[in-house]
Every structure is written in C-alpha cells, then in structure tokens.
Design a protein around this motif. Structure first.
Motif, PDB file in Angstrom:
ATOM      1  N   ALA A  89      -3.294  10.288  -4.267  1.00 52.45           N
ATOM      2  CA  ALA A  89      -3.889  10.574  -2.963  1.00 52.45           C
ATOM      3  C   ALA A  89      -2.868  11.069  -1.943  1.00 52.45           C
ATOM      4  O   ALA A  89      -3.218  11.307  -0.790  1.00 52.45           O
ATOM      5  N   GLY A  90      -1.609  11.226  -2.360  1.00 51.01           N
ATOM      6  CA  GLY A  90      -0.586  11.697  -1.435  1.00 51.01           C
ATOM      7  C   GLY A  90      -0.528  10.802  -0.211  1.00 51.01           C
ATOM      8  O   GLY A  90      -0.655   9.579  -0.307  1.00 51.01           O
ATOM      9  N   GLY A  91      -0.375  11.404   0.946  1.00 57.31           N
ATOM     10  CA  GLY A  91      -0.272  10.663   2.198  1.00 57.31           C
ATOM     11  C   GLY A  91      -1.498   9.836   2.543  1.00 57.31           C
ATOM     12  O   GLY A  91      -1.404   8.856   3.288  1.00 57.31           O
ATOM     13  N   TYR A  92      -2.656  10.185   1.973  1.00 55.88           N
ATOM     14  CA  TYR A  92      -3.858   9.391   2.233  1.00 55.88           C
ATOM     15  C   TYR A  92      -3.766   7.990   1.623  1.00 55.88           C
ATOM     16  O   TYR A  92      -4.521   7.094   2.006  1.00 55.88           O
ATOM     17  N   THR A  93      -2.861   7.805   0.701  1.00 57.85           N
ATOM     18  CA  THR A  93      -2.641   6.487   0.101  1.00 57.85           C
ATOM     19  C   THR A  93      -2.409   5.435   1.173  1.00 57.85           C
ATOM     20  O   THR A  93      -2.869   4.303   1.065  1.00 57.85           O
ATOM     21  N   HIS A  94      -1.701   5.826   2.209  1.00 54.58           N
ATOM     22  CA  HIS A  94      -1.235   4.887   3.229  1.00 54.58           C
ATOM     23  C   HIS A  94      -2.124   4.842   4.457  1.00 54.58           C
ATOM     24  O   HIS A  94      -1.911   4.013   5.334  1.00 54.58           O
ATOM     25  N   THR A  95      -3.131   5.719   4.503  1.00 54.88           N
ATOM     26  CA  THR A  95      -3.905   5.842   5.739  1.00 54.88           C
ATOM     27  C   THR A  95      -5.416   5.818   5.578  1.00 54.88           C
ATOM     28  O   THR A  95      -6.128   5.604   6.554  1.00 54.88           O
ATOM     29  N   SER A  96      -5.927   6.055   4.375  1.00 58.01           N
ATOM     30  CA  SER A  96      -7.361   6.305   4.238  1.00 58.01           C
ATOM     31  C   SER A  96      -8.146   5.086   3.770  1.00 58.01           C
ATOM     32  O   SER A  96      -8.227   4.786   2.571  1.00 58.01           O
ATOM     33  N   VAL A  97      -8.785   4.438   4.718  1.00 54.77           N
ATOM     34  CA  VAL A  97      -9.714   3.363   4.395  1.00 54.77           C
ATOM     35  C   VAL A  97     -10.915   3.956   3.648  1.00 54.77           C
ATOM     36  O   VAL A  97     -11.445   3.332   2.721  1.00 54.77           O
ATOM     37  N   ALA A  98     -11.309   5.168   4.013  1.00 55.52           N
ATOM     38  CA  ALA A  98     -12.458   5.804   3.358  1.00 55.52           C
ATOM     39  C   ALA A  98     -12.205   6.020   1.870  1.00 55.52           C
ATOM     40  O   ALA A  98     -13.086   5.750   1.039  1.00 55.52           O
ATOM     41  N   LEU A  99     -11.023   6.490   1.484  1.00 53.39           N
ATOM     42  CA  LEU A  99     -10.720   6.654   0.065  1.00 53.39           C
ATOM     43  C   LEU A  99     -10.648   5.305  -0.647  1.00 53.39           C
ATOM     44  O   LEU A  99     -11.119   5.165  -1.776  1.00 53.39           O
ATOM     45  N   ALA A 100     -10.064   4.319   0.008  1.00 49.40           N
ATOM     46  CA  ALA A 100     -10.006   2.972  -0.579  1.00 49.40           C
ATOM     47  C   ALA A 100     -11.425   2.445  -0.821  1.00 49.40           C
ATOM     48  O   ALA A 100     -11.708   1.872  -1.879  1.00 49.40           O
ATOM     49  N   ASP A 101     -12.307   2.638   0.133  1.00 47.38           N
ATOM     50  CA  ASP A 101     -13.694   2.190  -0.019  1.00 47.38           C
ATOM     51  C   ASP A 101     -14.399   2.941  -1.149  1.00 47.38           C
ATOM     52  O   ASP A 101     -15.173   2.347  -1.901  1.00 47.38           O
ATOM     53  N   ARG A 160      11.158   4.499  -0.567  1.00 48.41           N
ATOM     54  CA  ARG A 160      10.887   5.469   0.494  1.00 48.41           C
ATOM     55  C   ARG A 160      10.758   4.760   1.842  1.00 48.41           C
ATOM     56  O   ARG A 160      11.040   3.578   1.980  1.00 48.41           O
ATOM     57  N   GLU A 161      10.279   5.477   2.833  1.00 46.77           N
ATOM     58  CA  GLU A 161      10.094   4.935   4.171  1.00 46.77           C
ATOM     59  C   GLU A 161       9.140   3.741   4.135  1.00 46.77           C
ATOM     60  O   GLU A 161       8.286   3.647   3.254  1.00 46.77           O
ATOM     61  N   ASP A 162       9.295   2.857   5.107  1.00 48.26           N
ATOM     62  CA  ASP A 162       8.479   1.642   5.160  1.00 48.26           C
ATOM     63  C   ASP A 162       6.977   1.942   5.106  1.00 48.26           C
ATOM     64  O   ASP A 162       6.236   1.254   4.399  1.00 48.26           O
ATOM     65  N   PHE A 163       6.528   2.958   5.842  1.00 51.72           N
ATOM     66  CA  PHE A 163       5.094   3.221   5.896  1.00 51.72           C
ATOM     67  C   PHE A 163       4.539   3.684   4.551  1.00 51.72           C
ATOM     68  O   PHE A 163       3.359   3.529   4.281  1.00 51.72           O
ATOM     69  N   ARG A 164       5.396   4.227   3.672  1.00 51.40           N
ATOM     70  CA  ARG A 164       4.946   4.670   2.356  1.00 51.40           C
ATOM     71  C   ARG A 164       4.863   3.523   1.348  1.00 51.40           C
ATOM     72  O   ARG A 164       4.351   3.697   0.247  1.00 51.40           O
ATOM     73  N   GLN A 165       5.340   2.373   1.699  1.00 55.41           N
ATOM     74  CA  GLN A 165       5.383   1.255   0.766  1.00 55.41           C
ATOM     75  C   GLN A 165       4.071   0.468   0.728  1.00 55.41           C
ATOM     76  O   GLN A 165       3.908  -0.426  -0.094  1.00 55.41           O
ATOM     77  N   LYS A 166       3.134   0.809   1.579  1.00 51.75           N
ATOM     78  CA  LYS A 166       1.835   0.132   1.628  1.00 51.75           C
ATOM     79  C   LYS A 166       0.749   1.087   1.145  1.00 51.75           C
ATOM     80  O   LYS A 166       0.570   2.166   1.684  1.00 51.75           O
ATOM     81  N   SER A 167       0.036   0.677   0.099  1.00 53.04           N
ATOM     82  CA  SER A 167      -1.083   1.463  -0.408  1.00 53.04           C
ATOM     83  C   SER A 167      -2.384   0.768  -0.024  1.00 53.04           C
ATOM     84  O   SER A 167      -2.587  -0.395  -0.372  1.00 53.04           O
ATOM     85  N   LEU A 168      -3.254   1.491   0.644  1.00 55.77           N
ATOM     86  CA  LEU A 168      -4.581   0.967   0.937  1.00 55.77           C
ATOM     87  C   LEU A 168      -5.475   1.034  -0.304  1.00 55.77           C
ATOM     88  O   LEU A 168      -6.453   0.301  -0.401  1.00 55.77           O
ATOM     89  N   LEU A 169      -5.131   1.898  -1.248  1.00 52.68           N
ATOM     90  CA  LEU A 169      -5.952   2.113  -2.437  1.00 52.68           C
ATOM     91  C   LEU A 169      -5.671   1.117  -3.551  1.00 52.68           C
ATOM     92  O   LEU A 169      -6.558   0.777  -4.335  1.00 52.68           O
TER      93      LEU A 169
END
Length: 149
Positions: free
Chosen positions: A72-84, A104-113
């Motif tokens: 999911a690229g950058g959406y991994t860390h930001t997309s609740v819709a994709l996780a749902d 990588r950067e801290d924000f990339r270490q969290k996957s919503l998916l």
C-alpha cells in the motif's frame, strides 16, 4: 490459484524512485519472473496512486481470489479506509514492503493495515513479493475465500 498483487502510490516509479532505497528494477520488469516461478498460480497485478481505486480493487477481488499481496506504499501508515477494507474482505492479504520499515522514519514504522493481514514481509526489495506469493502457494487452499486467523 488466483493471486492479485496490489501496489499503491508511487510504486509505478520503481526503478527510478530513490534507487538506494527501492532498487533499480521496475515492478513490470520483475513481474514475469514471478509468473515463471509460480506456474501453479494465476498472478495479476494492479497499481494505482489513488486510494479509492485501491479500495475498489480490494472490494472487487476480496471475495473471489485465493490471496492478495498488498504493498500500500504510504497509505500503509495513513489509510484507515484501506485497513477497514482488508478487514472486511474474505480473502487473506499479505502486506509487503520493499524497504525495512523498522529501519526507516518513525512514522513509517506503524502499519494501520498489518493487524488485518495474514502477515507482513518487508526489507527484501522485490523479493518481498516472491516470499508473499510463496506463502500463498504453500497454503494450498481448498477453496476460494479461506481466511487465516
């Protein structure tokens, strides 16, 4: 066995985008190797830079295929819709990333998916896709729509 490889934003630039992180090969150059390596599977791929198109593809394929490999690229860390959407479909999803997210950067270490996926593979470049497809092949599903819990 039908497996979709679903690529998100900026993955159309593989081979040109930050080659020190993402490598020098495009996904389109790599894909035929996957097809050759897994003749028992019917592999298809789809890429979009648009979240809604990725959602539509998950909804379309999510009840008919044996598996989805999702970068999911950058959406991994930001997309609740994709996780749902991953949580809502019947087909198991394996999350892949080319780079090691933990390095990588801290924000990339969290996957919503990730919590909704059968597993996650990262850090092996394009080989991450091969490892994900191999997992599906090893599962030898008896029917479409199996779900790993």
């Amino acid at each position: 066995m039908d497996i979709l490889i679903l690529n998100g934003p900026n993955l159309n630039l593989l081979g040109r985008r930050e080659p020190g992180i993402y490598g020098t090969r495009s996904f389109d150059d790599f894909f035929p190797e996957l097809e050759t390596a897994f003749p028992q599977a019917t592999l298809t791929h789809f890429q979009s830079n648009h979240e809604g198109e990725l959602l539509d593809k998950l909804h379309e394929i999510g009840f008919t295929h044996h598996g989805i490999v999702l970068n999911a690229g950058g959406y991994t860390h930001t997309s609740v819709a994709l996780a749902d959407a991953v949580a809502a479909i019947a087909v198991p999803v394996v999350e892949v990333h080319l780079s090691n997210l933990h390095a990588r950067e801290d924000f990339r270490q969290k996957s919503l998916l990730g919590k909704n996926c059968a597993g996650s593979i990262s850090g092996f470049g394009l080989e991450s896709y091969r490892l994900a497809v191999q997992w599906f092949v090893n599962q030898q599903p008896k029917k479409v729509g199996f779900r790993v819990s």
